[in-house]
Design an enzyme around this catalytic site. Structure first.
Site, PDB file in Angstrom:
ATOM      1  N   THR A   1       2.352   0.054   5.081  1.00 54.66           N
ATOM      2  CA  THR A   1       3.733   0.427   4.761  1.00 54.66           C
ATOM      3  C   THR A   1       4.293   1.444   5.755  1.00 54.66           C
ATOM      4  O   THR A   1       5.493   1.433   6.042  1.00 54.66           O
ATOM      5  CB  THR A   1       3.818   1.009   3.340  1.00 54.66           C
TER       6      THR A   1
ATOM      7  N   GLU B   1       2.207  -6.006   2.117  1.00 54.89           N
ATOM      8  CA  GLU B   1       2.319  -4.612   2.547  1.00 54.89           C
ATOM      9  C   GLU B   1       1.216  -3.808   1.861  1.00 54.89           C
ATOM     10  O   GLU B   1       1.103  -3.820   0.630  1.00 54.89           O
ATOM     11  CB  GLU B   1       3.694  -4.039   2.181  1.00 54.89           C
TER      12      GLU B   1
END
Ligand SMILES: [Zn+2]
Length: 237
Positions: free
Chosen positions: A29, A92
């Site tokens: 992320t 992610e």
């Protein structure tokens, strides 16, 4: 494996008609906290998303349905295809990334990533060599999920292609390296060997397949690793 579907992202569109996902793209992320990342991935103004978010404690959130086109790859290219969002499923993985204090991915998180990947692979025809890092498809822009990500561990679980210690049938030399890298899928410029994108592709390759040293130098071990990967592809063809 528990997947929470309580939070969803509005940032997606349809995949092109008839196109099924045949790539799995892994990210970190790269934000200070998982909460920050979740907020951004669900913010209509940000125009980014991924199909899944995996927290450091192993919690998995599905933000976008797999049959929809999520917006995670940005400007990227693999095997000549520059519309990576249309062909891929994006995960992610929460980590502050190189900008905010890059750190090891905790074991519960890696277990969750492994289980999630296996589940996705059971639903879609995704070849091993198309399980990739964001940095593989965007070497000039991206470093994620980075050198601390345990690709070897995933390969042990049957996820992704990994070099073997067997004699290679496909020989790769320093002279043929960029062409071989392109054959594998990386976006290289063979007419300008000194191009910045070529060095970036070599670094991305090393970050994925030899995370201990990713200096962009085309050394003997890099040639052997790429030779082993191509041998496995050639053996299957
Ligand atoms: Zn990414």
């Amino acid at each position: 494996m528990q997947i929470s579907c309580n939070t969803t992202s509005p940032n997606f569109g349809p995949r092109p008609k008839g196109q099924k996902p045949d790539m799995l793209l892994l990210h970190y992320t790269g934000m200070k906290t998982g909460g920050d990342a979740l907020q951004r991935l669900c913010d209509p103004a940000a125009q980014v998303s991924a199909h899944y978010l995996v927290e450091e404690n192993g919690d998995i959130l599905r933000l976008v349905e797999e049959d929809q086109r999520a917006w995670h790859a940005g400007v990227s290219c693999w095997a000549g295809d520059s519309d990576i969002n249309s062909c891929s499923i994006g995960i992610e993985i929460v980590n502050p990334g190189h900008e905010w204090g890059y750190r090891a991915f905790p074991a519960p998180q890696m277990r969750a990533v492994t289980q999630l990947c296996l589940a996705i692979l059971s639903r879609h025809q995704i070849p091993a060599e198309r399980i990739l890092a964001h940095s593989d498809v965007a070497p000039l822009r991206k470093e994620d999920p980075g050198e601390l990500f345990d690709w070897a561990g995933l390969a042990n679980a049957g996820i992704g292609l990994w070099p073997r210690n067997t004699p290679d049938t496909t020989e790769v030399t320093a002279d043929s390296f960029l062409a071989a890298l392109q054959r594998y899928g990386y976006d290289t410029d063979l007419t300008t060997p000194g191009a910045a994108k070529n060095r970036a592709a070599v670094v991305a390759f090393q970050r994925h397949f030899r995370p201990g040293l990713f200096d962009g130098a085309i050394d003997k071990q890099s040639c052997q690793i790429l030779g082993s990967l191509l041998s496995q592809l050639d053996a299957r063809a």
